[in-house]
Write an enzyme that holds these catalytic residues in place. Structure first.
Site, PDB file in Angstrom:
ATOM      1  N   GLU A 199      64.347  34.336  -3.125  1.00 32.58           N
ATOM      2  CA  GLU A 199      63.089  33.803  -2.572  1.00 32.58           C
ATOM      3  C   GLU A 199      62.159  33.355  -3.683  1.00 32.58           C
ATOM      4  O   GLU A 199      61.843  34.126  -4.590  1.00 32.58           O
ATOM      5  CB  GLU A 199      62.397  34.891  -1.736  1.00 32.58           C
ATOM      6  CG  GLU A 199      61.028  34.498  -1.226  1.00 32.58           C
ATOM      7  CD  GLU A 199      60.388  35.557  -0.334  1.00 32.58           C
ATOM      8  OE1 GLU A 199      60.679  36.757  -0.521  1.00 32.58           O
ATOM      9  OE2 GLU A 199      59.600  35.172   0.550  1.00 32.58           O
ATOM     10  N   HIS A 246      52.232  36.203   4.758  1.00 34.55           N
ATOM     11  CA  HIS A 246      52.600  35.245   5.808  1.00 34.55           C
ATOM     12  C   HIS A 246      51.290  34.571   6.174  1.00 34.55           C
ATOM     13  O   HIS A 246      50.533  35.057   7.010  1.00 34.55           O
ATOM     14  CB  HIS A 246      53.217  35.953   7.023  1.00 34.55           C
ATOM     15  CG  HIS A 246      54.559  36.547   6.722  1.00 34.55           C
ATOM     16  ND1 HIS A 246      55.262  37.305   7.613  1.00 34.55           N
ATOM     17  CD2 HIS A 246      55.347  36.466   5.618  1.00 34.55           C
ATOM     18  CE1 HIS A 246      56.415  37.677   7.069  1.00 34.55           C
ATOM     19  NE2 HIS A 246      56.477  37.185   5.852  1.00 34.55           N
ATOM     20  N   HIS A 293      64.050  44.646   7.034  1.00 33.36           N
ATOM     21  CA  HIS A 293      62.757  45.254   6.709  1.00 33.36           C
ATOM     22  C   HIS A 293      62.925  46.678   6.180  1.00 33.36           C
ATOM     23  O   HIS A 293      62.144  47.564   6.503  1.00 33.36           O
ATOM     24  CB  HIS A 293      61.827  45.223   7.930  1.00 33.36           C
ATOM     25  CG  HIS A 293      61.431  43.834   8.319  1.00 33.36           C
ATOM     26  ND1 HIS A 293      60.997  43.489   9.572  1.00 33.36           N
ATOM     27  CD2 HIS A 293      61.420  42.672   7.614  1.00 33.36           C
ATOM     28  CE1 HIS A 293      60.739  42.202   9.616  1.00 33.36           C
ATOM     29  NE2 HIS A 293      60.995  41.678   8.437  1.00 33.36           N
ATOM     30  N   ARG A 350      69.478  37.761  -0.773  1.00 33.73           N
ATOM     31  CA  ARG A 350      68.406  36.801  -0.483  1.00 33.73           C
ATOM     32  C   ARG A 350      67.794  36.410  -1.821  1.00 33.73           C
ATOM     33  O   ARG A 350      67.705  37.256  -2.732  1.00 33.73           O
ATOM     34  CB  ARG A 350      67.343  37.426   0.437  1.00 33.73           C
ATOM     35  CG  ARG A 350      66.168  36.501   0.718  1.00 33.73           C
ATOM     36  CD  ARG A 350      65.261  36.949   1.880  1.00 33.73           C
ATOM     37  NE  ARG A 350      64.538  38.167   1.646  1.00 33.73           N
ATOM     38  CZ  ARG A 350      64.858  39.350   2.169  1.00 33.73           C
ATOM     39  NH1 ARG A 350      65.897  39.473   2.983  1.00 33.73           N
ATOM     40  NH2 ARG A 350      64.140  40.432   1.890  1.00 33.73           N
ATOM     41  N   TYR A 406      73.820  37.973   4.899  1.00 33.80           N
ATOM     42  CA  TYR A 406      73.850  39.430   5.088  1.00 33.80           C
ATOM     43  C   TYR A 406      75.158  39.811   5.760  1.00 33.80           C
ATOM     44  O   TYR A 406      75.410  39.407   6.903  1.00 33.80           O
ATOM     45  CB  TYR A 406      72.648  39.853   5.947  1.00 33.80           C
ATOM     46  CG  TYR A 406      71.351  39.308   5.396  1.00 33.80           C
ATOM     47  CD1 TYR A 406      70.662  39.980   4.386  1.00 33.80           C
ATOM     48  CD2 TYR A 406      70.852  38.080   5.838  1.00 33.80           C
ATOM     49  CE1 TYR A 406      69.498  39.458   3.840  1.00 33.80           C
ATOM     50  CE2 TYR A 406      69.687  37.547   5.302  1.00 33.80           C
ATOM     51  CZ  TYR A 406      69.017  38.226   4.308  1.00 33.80           C
ATOM     52  OH  TYR A 406      67.860  37.707   3.764  1.00 33.80           O
ATOM     53  N   HIS A 423      67.272  34.835   9.856  1.00 33.96           N
ATOM     54  CA  HIS A 423      65.822  34.629   9.765  1.00 33.96           C
ATOM     55  C   HIS A 423      65.499  33.203   9.342  1.00 33.96           C
ATOM     56  O   HIS A 423      66.390  32.421   9.009  1.00 33.96           O
ATOM     57  CB  HIS A 423      65.176  35.654   8.820  1.00 33.96           C
ATOM     58  CG  HIS A 423      65.695  35.645   7.404  1.00 33.96           C
ATOM     59  ND1 HIS A 423      65.397  34.659   6.498  1.00 33.96           N
ATOM     60  CD2 HIS A 423      66.483  36.522   6.734  1.00 33.96           C
ATOM     61  CE1 HIS A 423      65.965  34.936   5.332  1.00 33.96           C
ATOM     62  NE2 HIS A 423      66.645  36.055   5.456  1.00 33.96           N
ATOM     63  N   ASP A 433      62.678  42.712  -2.728  1.00 39.94           N
ATOM     64  CA  ASP A 433      61.697  41.761  -2.195  1.00 39.94           C
ATOM     65  C   ASP A 433      60.339  42.391  -2.445  1.00 39.94           C
ATOM     66  O   ASP A 433      59.963  43.360  -1.776  1.00 39.94           O
ATOM     67  CB  ASP A 433      61.969  41.555  -0.696  1.00 39.94           C
ATOM     68  CG  ASP A 433      61.075  40.488  -0.075  1.00 39.94           C
ATOM     69  OD1 ASP A 433      60.078  40.101  -0.710  1.00 39.94           O
ATOM     70  OD2 ASP A 433      61.381  40.058   1.057  1.00 39.94           O
ATOM     71  N   ASP A 485      39.639  63.055   6.067  1.00 42.53           N
ATOM     72  CA  ASP A 485      38.523  62.298   5.495  1.00 42.53           C
ATOM     73  C   ASP A 485      38.977  61.355   4.378  1.00 42.53           C
ATOM     74  O   ASP A 485      38.209  60.980   3.505  1.00 42.53           O
ATOM     75  CB  ASP A 485      37.436  63.254   4.984  1.00 42.53           C
ATOM     76  CG  ASP A 485      37.979  64.235   3.964  1.00 42.53           C
ATOM     77  OD1 ASP A 485      39.215  64.264   3.770  1.00 42.53           O
ATOM     78  OD2 ASP A 485      37.177  64.968   3.357  1.00 42.53           O
ATOM     79  N   GLU A 487      63.423  31.050   1.182  1.00 47.74           N
ATOM     80  CA  GLU A 487      64.096  32.340   1.031  1.00 47.74           C
ATOM     81  C   GLU A 487      65.374  32.449   1.857  1.00 47.74           C
ATOM     82  O   GLU A 487      65.473  33.290   2.753  1.00 47.74           O
ATOM     83  CB  GLU A 487      63.141  33.479   1.373  1.00 47.74           C
ATOM     84  CG  GLU A 487      62.372  33.328   2.682  1.00 47.74           C
ATOM     85  CD  GLU A 487      61.396  34.500   2.900  1.00 47.74           C
ATOM     86  OE1 GLU A 487      61.861  35.643   2.935  1.00 47.74           O
ATOM     87  OE2 GLU A 487      60.186  34.249   3.018  1.00 47.74           O
ATOM     88  N   ASP A 498      55.384  36.515  -3.523  1.00 51.45           N
ATOM     89  CA  ASP A 498      56.438  36.988  -2.608  1.00 51.45           C
ATOM     90  C   ASP A 498      57.775  36.526  -3.194  1.00 51.45           C
ATOM     91  O   ASP A 498      58.129  35.355  -3.078  1.00 51.45           O
ATOM     92  CB  ASP A 498      56.205  36.400  -1.213  1.00 51.45           C
ATOM     93  CG  ASP A 498      57.222  36.898  -0.193  1.00 51.45           C
ATOM     94  OD1 ASP A 498      58.033  37.784  -0.523  1.00 51.45           O
ATOM     95  OD2 ASP A 498      57.194  36.384   0.944  1.00 51.45           O
ATOM     96  N   HIS A 547      57.879  30.588   4.849  1.00 54.51           N
ATOM     97  CA  HIS A 547      56.591  30.705   5.541  1.00 54.51           C
ATOM     98  C   HIS A 547      55.509  30.279   4.573  1.00 54.51           C
ATOM     99  O   HIS A 547      55.704  30.286   3.354  1.00 54.51           O
ATOM    100  CB  HIS A 547      56.375  32.154   6.002  1.00 54.51           C
ATOM    101  CG  HIS A 547      56.599  33.185   4.920  1.00 54.51           C
ATOM    102  ND1 HIS A 547      55.639  33.514   4.002  1.00 54.51           N
ATOM    103  CD2 HIS A 547      57.692  33.924   4.584  1.00 54.51           C
ATOM    104  CE1 HIS A 547      56.114  34.426   3.168  1.00 54.51           C
ATOM    105  NE2 HIS A 547      57.372  34.680   3.483  1.00 54.51           N
TER     106      HIS A 547
HETATM  107  N1  GLY Z   1      58.268  39.829   2.030  1.00 57.61           N
HETATM  108  C1  GLY Z   1      58.086  39.263   3.279  1.00 57.61           C
HETATM  109  C2  GLY Z   1      58.829  38.029   3.404  1.00 57.61           C
HETATM  110  O1  GLY Z   1      59.643  37.718   2.570  1.00 57.61           O
HETATM  111  O2  GLY Z   1      58.613  37.270   4.290  1.00 57.61           O
HETATM  112 MN    MN Z   2      58.714  35.743   2.237  1.00 57.53          MN
HETATM  113 MN    MN Z   3      59.679  38.334   0.518  1.00 57.63          MN
END
Ligand code: GLY
Ligand code: MN
Ligand code: MN
Length: 448
Positions: free
Chosen positions: A404, A357, A239, A402, A384, A346, A256, A32, A380, A267, A350
């Protein structure tokens, strides 16, 4: 700002149109216990209602029908003692500015009557199966009455694409919220840099960051997406959210994490040395990623496309991979063949807004979308290098980097919303060595 958003959507409707939008419903977590409520982004953008199960209707040029109406749970003293205060129809009119508002229980009859007078219906199928069924049954019911002179709407249109275009250009009021989300996010990163030491667990850094987000008024869970706190080789899992390892002396840690403020997302990714000092190989690799971020940010302006941003980062990263002897030969050939994707797999950014996103188009007829003032995007780039990658110089292995930022496209120079989170090598090292505790007030200045 919500009434303005409704007005802008209605401006795209024709006389005889009706639009129906479902709000989010509570999602069960276990037995619940429900997950914290998060309003569906389109619904929030148009209504400002932060309660489950709302329904919103717009109409245009239909005799006697209001411009907009909201259906909500009624005020109920007993239920509110258990589950919290409800806005009620009175609040929907008084606080959210709807022309009309009713109890949810009145929706079927009210909407059935309106639908019978409409020529076209804006409704996004596939978001709420119960409502989908109801709408289909209502339309079928009206069709059965054609012999009685009924003219049911025969054009069904999806409101999401025009709404996505509308949402992709942020208003000044939305930008204020995005700046705050970015400032809160930056402070979380600053604190993690200052408090990280060899042996700290990734989840401790996550907790520091989320504590910062919540104490500065971020929504429900505080975040706009679950944080990635990845020490050493964990950063090479894009991820990674387990966040359950201790960070080690000599390693980097990639974080991140972004706050959500009034529905708007931050982000940010920052990568910093666990012991506060980059080693020479880490520094060289970091400077390559930073150069890619800067070069892409420089062209984040009208006249360039979303794809230009990515291509620019790829150019700089490939040059860096050549310089670090990860690759050899011609940059153009590596870009053509995509061989760099072993270490940069990647995209470079975005759209960001109510969804991390965010909605918005990336291509139109196969051509990358041009950048326009009011758009907000992340940039970003990263590199890697797996710990067991024997194709690269040994000193680079086991590092994932990374960086960003969130970027507001303006008519001129890009506005870096996340500039307060350090990213130059010297600034990152200084932030790692700072004696910082969680500040009681938001210290990051919010530009306007
Ligand atoms: N944190 C998700 C991205 O960087 O796209
Ligand atoms: Mn991002
Ligand atoms: Mn991110």
């Amino acid at each position: 700002m919500f009434p303005q958003h409704r007005q802008a959507f209605r401006a795209q409707m024709q006389d005889g149109d009706v639009a129906l939008f479902p709000g989010a419903t509570l999602a069960n977590r276990n037995n619940d216990v429900d997950f914290p409520f998060r309003q569906q982004s389109d619904f929030w953008y148009l209504s400002g209602l932060n309660e489950p199960d709302g329904l919103m209707v717009f109409s245009k040029g239909i005799n006697g029908a209001p411009d907009d109406a909201l259906f909500v749970l009624p005020r109920d003293k007993k239920m509110e003692i258990w589950n919290g205060v409800r806005l009620g129809p009175e609040g929907a009119i008084g606080q959210l500015g709807f022309a009309e508002a009713y109890n949810l229980a009145d929706f079927d009859a009210w909407f059935g009557d309106l639908l019978s007078k409409a020529k076209r219906l804006w409704y996004g199928l596939g978001q709420n199966t119960i409502l989908d069924q109801k709408v289909i049954q209502m339309l079928a019911g009206l069709r059965r009455k054609i012999r009685l002179g009924m003219e049911p709407p025969h054009i069904l249109m999806d409101p999401r694409p025009p709404l996505a275009l509308q949402r992709s250009i942020k208003s000044p009021a939305e930008m204020e919220l995005m700046r705050r989300a970015a400032a809160i996010s930056s402070e979380g990163h600053l604190l993690a840099m200052a408090q990280c030491q060899p042996g700290t667990y990734e989840y401790e850094l996550e907790a520091l960051i989320h504590n910062t987000f919540r104490r500065h008024g971020s929504n429900d869970s505080g975040w706009s997406y679950p944080a990635i706190v990845a020490g050493g080789n964990n950063a090479n899992i894009l991820h990674y959210t387990a966040n359950d390892q201790a960070v080690k002396d000599g390693d980097l840690v990639l974080i991140d994490a972004g706050a959500e403020y009034q529905g708007y997302a931050g982000d940010i990714t920052r990568t910093f040395p666990v012991n506060g000092k980059f080693n020479p190989a880490q520094k060289e690799m970091y400077e390559v990623v930073l150069a890619a971020l800067k070069a892409s940010t420089e062209i984040a302006r009208p006249g360039y496309t979303h794809e230009d941003i990515h291509n620019k980062s790829v150019e700089v990263l490939v040059d860096g991979l050549l310089q670090m002897k990860v690759l050899s030969g011609s940059a153009a050939e590596h870009i053509e063949s995509g061989s760099y994707k072993n270490w940069y797999m990647h995209n470079t950014g975005h759209w960001i807004g109510l969804d991390v996103h965010d909605v918005g188009r990336y291509k139109v007829d196969g051509v990358s979308v041009g950048l326009e003032p009011g758009m907000v995007m992340t940039i970003e780039p990263g590199l890697y290098i797996q710990a067991d990658d024997e194709t690269v110089p040994a000193e680079l292995r086991g590092n994932g980097i990374r960086i960003e930022d969130d970027i507001h496209i303006t008519g001129g120079d890009p506005e870096v919303l996340t500039a307060a989170a350090p990213k130059e090598v010297a600034d990152v090292e200084a932030a790692c060595q700072a004696e910082r505790i969680a500040p009681p007030t938001l210290e990051t200045p919010i530009a306007s």
